[in-house]
Design an enzyme around this catalytic site. Structure first.
Site, PDB file in Angstrom:
ATOM      1  N   SER A 129       0.837  -1.202   0.000  1.00  0.00           N
ATOM      2  CA  SER A 129       0.000   0.000   0.000  1.00  0.00           C
ATOM      3  C   SER A 129       0.865   1.242   0.000  1.00  0.00           C
ATOM      4  O   SER A 129       1.990   1.241   0.522  1.00  0.00           O
ATOM      5  CB  SER A 129      -0.856  -0.038   1.264  1.00  0.00           C
ATOM      6  OG  SER A 129      -1.441   1.222   1.495  1.00  0.00           O
ATOM      7  N   TYR A 154      -1.749  -0.793  11.059  1.00  0.00           N
ATOM      8  CA  TYR A 154      -2.059  -1.361   9.735  1.00  0.00           C
ATOM      9  C   TYR A 154      -0.936  -1.034   8.748  1.00  0.00           C
ATOM     10  O   TYR A 154      -0.416  -1.907   8.053  1.00  0.00           O
ATOM     11  CB  TYR A 154      -3.394  -0.810   9.214  1.00  0.00           C
ATOM     12  CG  TYR A 154      -3.531  -0.943   7.717  1.00  0.00           C
ATOM     13  CD1 TYR A 154      -3.872  -2.154   7.138  1.00  0.00           C
ATOM     14  CD2 TYR A 154      -3.245   0.136   6.868  1.00  0.00           C
ATOM     15  CE1 TYR A 154      -3.943  -2.292   5.759  1.00  0.00           C
ATOM     16  CE2 TYR A 154      -3.317   0.003   5.496  1.00  0.00           C
ATOM     17  CZ  TYR A 154      -3.668  -1.211   4.944  1.00  0.00           C
ATOM     18  OH  TYR A 154      -3.714  -1.329   3.588  1.00  0.00           O
ATOM     19  N   LYS A 158       2.139  -3.422   6.623  1.00  0.00           N
ATOM     20  CA  LYS A 158       2.524  -3.430   5.203  1.00  0.00           C
ATOM     21  C   LYS A 158       4.032  -3.205   5.070  1.00  0.00           C
ATOM     22  O   LYS A 158       4.692  -3.850   4.248  1.00  0.00           O
ATOM     23  CB  LYS A 158       1.745  -2.363   4.424  1.00  0.00           C
ATOM     24  CG  LYS A 158       0.253  -2.647   4.321  1.00  0.00           C
ATOM     25  CD  LYS A 158      -0.057  -3.949   3.584  1.00  0.00           C
ATOM     26  CE  LYS A 158      -1.537  -4.248   3.499  1.00  0.00           C
ATOM     27  NZ  LYS A 158      -1.846  -5.613   3.006  1.00  0.00           N
TER      28      LYS A 158
HETATM   29  C1  UD1 Z   1      -6.190   4.141   3.886  1.00  0.00           C
HETATM   30  C2  UD1 Z   1      -4.743   3.829   3.786  1.00  0.00           C
HETATM   31  C3  UD1 Z   1      -4.503   2.808   2.751  1.00  0.00           C
HETATM   32  C4  UD1 Z   1      -5.306   1.603   3.043  1.00  0.00           C
HETATM   33  C5  UD1 Z   1      -6.755   1.967   3.075  1.00  0.00           C
HETATM   34  C6  UD1 Z   1      -7.504   0.733   3.476  1.00  0.00           C
HETATM   35  C7  UD1 Z   1      -3.233   5.613   4.342  1.00  0.00           C
HETATM   36  C8  UD1 Z   1      -2.524   6.813   3.845  1.00  0.00           C
HETATM   37  N1  UD1 Z   1      -3.992   5.009   3.448  1.00  0.00           N
HETATM   38  O1  UD1 Z   1      -6.515   4.902   2.746  1.00  0.00           O
HETATM   39  O2  UD1 Z   1      -3.159   2.436   2.726  1.00  0.00           O
HETATM   40  O3  UD1 Z   1      -5.047   0.602   2.128  1.00  0.00           O
HETATM   41  O4  UD1 Z   1      -6.964   2.990   4.023  1.00  0.00           O
HETATM   42  O5  UD1 Z   1      -8.725   0.996   4.044  1.00  0.00           O
HETATM   43  O6  UD1 Z   1      -3.139   5.210   5.470  1.00  0.00           O
HETATM   44  N2  UD1 Z   1     -12.787  10.531   3.974  1.00  0.00           N
HETATM   45  C9  UD1 Z   1     -13.757  11.440   4.351  1.00  0.00           C
HETATM   46  N3  UD1 Z   1     -14.942  10.974   4.845  1.00  0.00           N
HETATM   47  C10 UD1 Z   1     -15.199   9.640   4.981  1.00  0.00           C
HETATM   48  C11 UD1 Z   1     -14.209   8.708   4.583  1.00  0.00           C
HETATM   49  C12 UD1 Z   1     -13.000   9.183   4.078  1.00  0.00           C
HETATM   50  O7  UD1 Z   1     -13.565  12.644   4.258  1.00  0.00           O
HETATM   51  O8  UD1 Z   1     -16.293   9.287   5.462  1.00  0.00           O
HETATM   52  C13 UD1 Z   1     -11.521  11.022   3.434  1.00  0.00           C
HETATM   53  C14 UD1 Z   1     -10.312  10.632   4.267  1.00  0.00           C
HETATM   54  O9  UD1 Z   1     -10.096  11.539   5.297  1.00  0.00           O
HETATM   55  C15 UD1 Z   1      -9.220  10.653   3.223  1.00  0.00           C
HETATM   56  C16 UD1 Z   1      -9.934  10.236   1.929  1.00  0.00           C
HETATM   57  O10 UD1 Z   1     -11.318  10.454   2.173  1.00  0.00           O
HETATM   58  O11 UD1 Z   1      -8.736  11.936   3.067  1.00  0.00           O
HETATM   59  C17 UD1 Z   1      -9.715   8.788   1.565  1.00  0.00           C
HETATM   60  O12 UD1 Z   1      -9.993   7.997   2.704  1.00  0.00           O
HETATM   61  P1  UD1 Z   1     -10.080   6.401   2.633  1.00  0.00           P
HETATM   62  O13 UD1 Z   1     -10.946   6.005   1.502  1.00  0.00           O
HETATM   63  O14 UD1 Z   1     -10.426   5.915   3.992  1.00  0.00           O
HETATM   64  O15 UD1 Z   1      -8.622   5.946   2.228  1.00  0.00           O
HETATM   65  P2  UD1 Z   1      -7.198   6.306   2.872  1.00  0.00           P
HETATM   66  O16 UD1 Z   1      -7.325   6.708   4.272  1.00  0.00           O
HETATM   67  O17 UD1 Z   1      -6.519   7.217   1.924  1.00  0.00           O
END
Ligand code: UD1
Length: 348
Positions: A129, A154, A158
């Site tokens: 990841s 987590y 990785k």
């Molecule tokens: C994270 C991990 C990634 C992992 C994945 C698995 C990091 C950098 N990335 O991805 O390695 O494989 O989780 O689950 O640790 N968001 C909102 N509202 C929501 C949900 C998400 O604003 O309800 C935002 C988050 O703050 C983030 C973006 O959307 O900025 C993407 O979030 P998400 O889809 O959870 O993925 P990552 O956190 O990037």
């Protein structure tokens, strides 16, 4: 001789695993699947049969049980490749239960490597990841970008996982490829298979589609004061079928003897950094559905911005993304509507 090459897909009923099985079958591979069912049911196997005509042999096993898992190789001693997806992946849960994450993700990895070496498997592909880069000082990141401290247990599984694989296969006949995924999203274009976790999804795109369909009342944008163009975090969203394709190409690369070193690593993202607010706008534009969202505080453990330089995968694996963010949104929405219909029908 036109023998199909046999590939074991671990975590094969999960989101990325099930989509990868479709791509593997469509490119002439014979697939065996194992999954412990901790976050998926077996319905993807039926859908895979519907889409490809192939019934994939399935082992409902936990890879943390080495002895039980050996049965897969006793039954299929001709497995040539392994794609190892099986793992826990909820960042927040890993902060609360670090030992669960270390035990599950690393023990299963060590067991599958033990079996891979024992049964002379040729190629091993690992779900890594972009989380290994931690809070990267700048994007795009290349495979050479130095790692920062992982933001969660987590993420650390990785990082450690990559080390375990590299060290383990160094002097063996097996070769490995570590694929560092960015943010997988979207669903198979048919709309009849997609992300369908047992536990409520935490990732952005499924949260969006669940809010749009009304399974959630409202969603929150986590953080609007980041140093980005609109204050929300930036990520690299990659269509799950593009990601699936990267696995098939990586495996082919190993089987064709094109890799010189024992282990190699590739970023798999599309290099297009989009903010949370841009993703929400893209969903609304593509589907015509207004999302009920509010702006909220930052989520602990989130990095500001990360997106990929994928030129290495393009050059060596011949991988190119085929799908756009619009395709991600339309397929994710098609799937959400389909699966909601399925759930409603099963309640009738
Ligand atoms: C994270 C991990 C990634 C992992 C994945 C698995 C990091 C950098 N990335 O991805 O390695 O494989 O989780 O689950 O640790 N968001 C909102 N509202 C929501 C949900 C998400 O604003 O309800 C935002 C988050 O703050 C983030 C973006 O959307 O900025 C993407 O979030 P998400 O889809 O959870 O993925 P990552 O956190 O990037």
């Amino acid at each position: 001789m036109d023998m199909k090459q046999k590939v074991l897909v671990t975590g094969g009923t999960g989101y990325i695993g099930s989509h990868t099985i479709i791509d593997l079958i469509q490119h002439g591979y014979e697939v065996v699947c194992v999954d412990n069912g901790s976050n998926s049911d077996t319905s993807p196997l039926q859908t895979i049969k519907q889409l490809t005509g192939v019934e994939v042999p399935f082992y409902p096993l936990d890879l943390c049980d080495l002895d039980a898992s050996e049965q897969i190789f006793v039954d299929h001693p001709d497995i040539r490749g392994i794609i190892h997806f099986a793992a826990l992946k909820a960042v927040g849960e890993s902060v609360e239960k670090p030992l669960l994450y270390f035990k599950n993700n690393l023990e299963s990895l060590m067991n599958i490597l033990t079996l891979a070496l024992r049964y002379k498997v040729k190629g091993f592909i690992f779900s890594s990841s972009c989380t290994v880069y931690g809070d990267a000082p700048e994007s795009p990141v290349t495979e050479q970008t130095p790692w920062q401290e992982a933001a969660s247990p987590y993420g650390r599984t990785k990082q450690i996982g990559e080390h375990i694989i590299t060290d383990t296969i160094k002097d063996s006949a097996m070769q490995g490829i570590l694929l560092r995924y960015f943010n997988p999203a979207g669903a198979h274009p048919s709309g009849i298979i997609g992300e369908s976790p047992i536990n409520p999804p935490q990732n952005l795109v499924p949260v969006i589609t669940e809010t749009a369909i009304g399974r959630r009342d409202q969603m929150t944008v986590f953080g609007t004061d980041y140093p980005t163009r609109d204050g929300s975090c930036i990520r690299d969203y990659i269509h799950v079928m593009d990601l699936a394709r990267a696995h098939t190409l990586a495996l082919q690369y190993l089987f064709d003897g094109k890799q010189n070193q024992s282990c190699d690593v590739f970023n798999v993202g599309i290099g297009n950094g989009l903010s949370v607010l841009e993703i929400i706008a893209a969903f609304e534009k593509e589907t015509g559905v207004k999302l009920n969202y509010k702006l909220g505080p930052r989520r602990p453990g989130d990095v500001v911005a990360i997106y990929a330089d994928y030129s290495r995968a393009a050059q060596l694996l011949g991988w190119q993304p085929q799908f756009t963010v619009r395709d991600i949104m339309s397929s994710a929405w098609k799937w959400e509507q389909y699966r909601t219909q399925l759930m409603e029908n099963s309640l009738k």
